[in-house]
Design a protein around this motif. Structure first.
Motif, PDB file in Angstrom:
ATOM      1  N   LEU A  15      41.970 -16.411 -68.000  1.00  0.00           N
ATOM      2  CA  LEU A  15      43.085 -15.633 -68.603  1.00  0.00           C
ATOM      3  C   LEU A  15      44.554 -16.262 -68.433  1.00  0.00           C
ATOM      4  CD1 LEU A  15      42.203 -11.913 -68.277  1.00  0.00           C
ATOM      5  CD2 LEU A  15      42.069 -13.334 -70.394  1.00  0.00           C
ATOM      6  N   LEU A  16      44.686 -16.827 -67.215  1.00  0.00           N
ATOM      7  CA  LEU A  16      45.903 -17.061 -66.532  1.00  0.00           C
ATOM      8  C   LEU A  16      45.733 -18.776 -66.246  1.00  0.00           C
ATOM      9  CD1 LEU A  16      46.656 -14.260 -64.106  1.00  0.00           C
ATOM     10  CD2 LEU A  16      47.583 -14.667 -66.672  1.00  0.00           C
ATOM     11  N   GLU A  17      46.131 -19.232 -65.157  1.00  0.00           N
ATOM     12  CA  GLU A  17      45.983 -20.235 -64.912  1.00  0.00           C
ATOM     13  C   GLU A  17      45.416 -20.563 -63.528  1.00  0.00           C
ATOM     14  OE1 GLU A  17      49.828 -21.854 -64.917  1.00  0.00           O
ATOM     15  OE2 GLU A  17      50.310 -21.935 -67.120  1.00  0.00           O
ATOM     16  N   SER A  18      44.994 -21.747 -63.126  1.00  0.00           N
ATOM     17  CA  SER A  18      44.354 -21.911 -61.935  1.00  0.00           C
ATOM     18  C   SER A  18      45.135 -21.740 -60.829  1.00  0.00           C
ATOM     19  CB  SER A  18      43.545 -23.280 -61.772  1.00  0.00           C
ATOM     20  OG  SER A  18      44.748 -24.364 -61.981  1.00  0.00           O
ATOM     21  N   VAL A  19      46.547 -21.997 -61.021  1.00  0.00           N
ATOM     22  CA  VAL A  19      47.761 -21.675 -59.949  1.00  0.00           C
ATOM     23  C   VAL A  19      47.608 -20.082 -59.811  1.00  0.00           C
ATOM     24  CG1 VAL A  19      50.322 -21.920 -59.584  1.00  0.00           C
ATOM     25  CG2 VAL A  19      49.074 -23.723 -60.936  1.00  0.00           C
ATOM     26  N   TRP A  20      47.801 -19.485 -60.519  1.00  0.00           N
ATOM     27  CA  TRP A  20      47.515 -18.186 -60.308  1.00  0.00           C
ATOM     28  C   TRP A  20      46.420 -17.491 -59.476  1.00  0.00           C
ATOM     29  CZ3 TRP A  20      50.976 -14.706 -60.267  1.00  0.00           C
ATOM     30  CH2 TRP A  20      52.329 -14.576 -61.314  1.00  0.00           C
ATOM     31  N   ARG A  21      45.303 -18.364 -59.763  1.00  0.00           N
ATOM     32  CA  ARG A  21      44.154 -17.920 -58.748  1.00  0.00           C
ATOM     33  C   ARG A  21      44.426 -18.213 -57.390  1.00  0.00           C
ATOM     34  NH1 ARG A  21      37.969 -20.320 -59.532  1.00  0.00           N
ATOM     35  NH2 ARG A  21      37.100 -19.399 -57.655  1.00  0.00           N
ATOM     36  N   SER A  22      44.772 -19.597 -57.424  1.00  0.00           N
ATOM     37  CA  SER A  22      45.245 -19.911 -55.834  1.00  0.00           C
ATOM     38  C   SER A  22      46.276 -19.019 -55.233  1.00  0.00           C
ATOM     39  CB  SER A  22      45.816 -21.327 -55.931  1.00  0.00           C
ATOM     40  OG  SER A  22      44.932 -22.229 -56.417  1.00  0.00           O
ATOM     41  N   ILE A  23      47.103 -18.686 -55.845  1.00  0.00           N
ATOM     42  CA  ILE A  23      48.058 -17.461 -55.458  1.00  0.00           C
ATOM     43  C   ILE A  23      47.511 -16.349 -55.016  1.00  0.00           C
ATOM     44  CG2 ILE A  23      50.025 -15.896 -56.061  1.00  0.00           C
ATOM     45  CD1 ILE A  23      51.216 -18.490 -57.850  1.00  0.00           C
ATOM     46  N   LEU A  24      46.674 -15.617 -55.989  1.00  0.00           N
ATOM     47  CA  LEU A  24      45.821 -14.579 -55.702  1.00  0.00           C
ATOM     48  C   LEU A  24      44.768 -14.781 -54.530  1.00  0.00           C
ATOM     49  CD1 LEU A  24      45.171 -13.112 -59.249  1.00  0.00           C
ATOM     50  CD2 LEU A  24      46.740 -12.350 -57.488  1.00  0.00           C
ATOM     51  N   GLU A  25      44.398 -15.871 -54.460  1.00  0.00           N
ATOM     52  CA  GLU A  25      43.460 -16.311 -53.016  1.00  0.00           C
ATOM     53  C   GLU A  25      44.083 -15.927 -51.595  1.00  0.00           C
ATOM     54  OE1 GLU A  25      40.260 -17.575 -52.650  1.00  0.00           O
ATOM     55  OE2 GLU A  25      39.881 -17.270 -54.763  1.00  0.00           O
ATOM     56  N   ASN A  26      45.242 -16.043 -51.884  1.00  0.00           N
ATOM     57  CA  ASN A  26      46.098 -15.868 -50.700  1.00  0.00           C
ATOM     58  C   ASN A  26      46.382 -14.462 -50.236  1.00  0.00           C
ATOM     59  OD1 ASN A  26      46.559 -18.690 -49.995  1.00  0.00           O
ATOM     60  ND2 ASN A  26      48.296 -18.733 -51.547  1.00  0.00           N
ATOM     61  N   PHE A  27      46.176 -13.435 -51.260  1.00  0.00           N
ATOM     62  CA  PHE A  27      46.290 -12.180 -50.876  1.00  0.00           C
ATOM     63  C   PHE A  27      45.048 -11.605 -50.549  1.00  0.00           C
ATOM     64  CE2 PHE A  27      49.772 -12.621 -53.668  1.00  0.00           C
ATOM     65  CZ  PHE A  27      50.876 -12.127 -53.095  1.00  0.00           C
ATOM     66  N   ARG A  28      43.746 -12.259 -50.391  1.00  0.00           N
ATOM     67  CA  ARG A  28      42.851 -11.762 -49.911  1.00  0.00           C
ATOM     68  C   ARG A  28      42.656 -11.556 -48.577  1.00  0.00           C
ATOM     69  NH1 ARG A  28      37.470 -15.027 -50.562  1.00  0.00           N
ATOM     70  NH2 ARG A  28      38.894 -16.531 -50.196  1.00  0.00           N
ATOM     71  N   PRO A  29      43.207 -12.349 -47.653  1.00  0.00           N
ATOM     72  CA  PRO A  29      43.134 -11.984 -46.234  1.00  0.00           C
ATOM     73  C   PRO A  29      44.188 -10.641 -45.885  1.00  0.00           C
ATOM     74  CG  PRO A  29      44.167 -14.128 -46.560  1.00  0.00           C
ATOM     75  CD  PRO A  29      43.449 -13.633 -47.681  1.00  0.00           C
ATOM     76  N   ILE A  30      45.196 -10.625 -46.708  1.00  0.00           N
ATOM     77  CA  ILE A  30      46.154  -9.604 -46.458  1.00  0.00           C
ATOM     78  C   ILE A  30      45.347  -8.332 -46.604  1.00  0.00           C
ATOM     79  CG2 ILE A  30      48.244  -8.676 -47.351  1.00  0.00           C
ATOM     80  CD1 ILE A  30      49.256 -11.554 -47.602  1.00  0.00           C
ATOM     81  N   ALA A  31      44.701  -8.545 -47.996  1.00  0.00           N
ATOM     82  CA  ALA A  31      44.031  -7.129 -48.412  1.00  0.00           C
ATOM     83  C   ALA A  31      42.686  -6.675 -47.288  1.00  0.00           C
ATOM     84  CB  ALA A  31      43.651  -7.479 -49.682  1.00  0.00           C
ATOM     85  N   VAL A  32      42.030  -7.621 -46.947  1.00  0.00           N
ATOM     86  CA  VAL A  32      41.087  -7.502 -45.984  1.00  0.00           C
ATOM     87  C   VAL A  32      41.595  -6.992 -44.665  1.00  0.00           C
ATOM     88  CG1 VAL A  32      39.227  -8.439 -44.472  1.00  0.00           C
ATOM     89  CG2 VAL A  32      39.610  -8.862 -46.879  1.00  0.00           C
ATOM     90  N   TRP A  33      42.640  -7.507 -44.067  1.00  0.00           N
ATOM     91  CA  TRP A  33      43.244  -6.805 -42.904  1.00  0.00           C
ATOM     92  C   TRP A  33      43.717  -5.551 -43.133  1.00  0.00           C
ATOM     93  CZ3 TRP A  33      48.344  -7.641 -40.533  1.00  0.00           C
ATOM     94  CH2 TRP A  33      48.636  -7.629 -39.306  1.00  0.00           C
ATOM     95  N   GLY A  34      44.579  -5.303 -44.198  1.00  0.00           N
ATOM     96  CA  GLY A  34      45.195  -3.932 -44.518  1.00  0.00           C
ATOM     97  C   GLY A  34      44.217  -3.085 -44.576  1.00  0.00           C
ATOM     98  N   THR A  35      43.028  -3.257 -45.412  1.00  0.00           N
ATOM     99  CA  THR A  35      42.238  -2.366 -45.405  1.00  0.00           C
ATOM    100  C   THR A  35      41.355  -1.882 -43.847  1.00  0.00           C
ATOM    101  OG1 THR A  35      41.367  -3.155 -47.555  1.00  0.00           O
ATOM    102  CG2 THR A  35      39.715  -1.878 -46.505  1.00  0.00           C
TER     103      THR A  35
END
Length: 82
Positions: A15-35
């Motif tokens: 839907l978007l671009e691979s750059v957006w996928r890379s940006i969203l990958e960086n939010f995974r550790p934040i989401a896991v730690w916050g959870t």
């Protein structure tokens, strides 16, 4: 869970671009730690999740560096003199 994650990643890339996928990958550790923190303090009253310790400040600093690096790379954050 991993299959769902990978299918969602492919969907985002299509839907978007691979750059957006890379940006969203960086939010995974934040989401896991916050959870983990929310589970520990709000949901399970300290029986499950991750407790805030003195080394949590180091982890928070690392996440800030990760986000700043990503924002610098994609041009959202401009540093004076660069």
């Amino acid at each position: 869970a991993i299959t769902t994650y990978n299918v969602a990643a492919i969907f985002v890339t299509s839907l978007l671009e691979s750059v957006w996928r890379s940006i969203l990958e960086n939010f995974r550790p934040i989401a896991v730690w916050g959870t983990d923190l929310v589970l520990f303090y709000l949901v399970t009253a300290g029986t499950f999740g991750e407790e805030w310790t003195s080394s949590s400040y180091l982890e928070l600093g690392g996440l800030v560096v990760l986000l700043a690096g990503t924002a610098t790379y994609n041009g959202s954050l401009k540093w004076p003199g660069f």
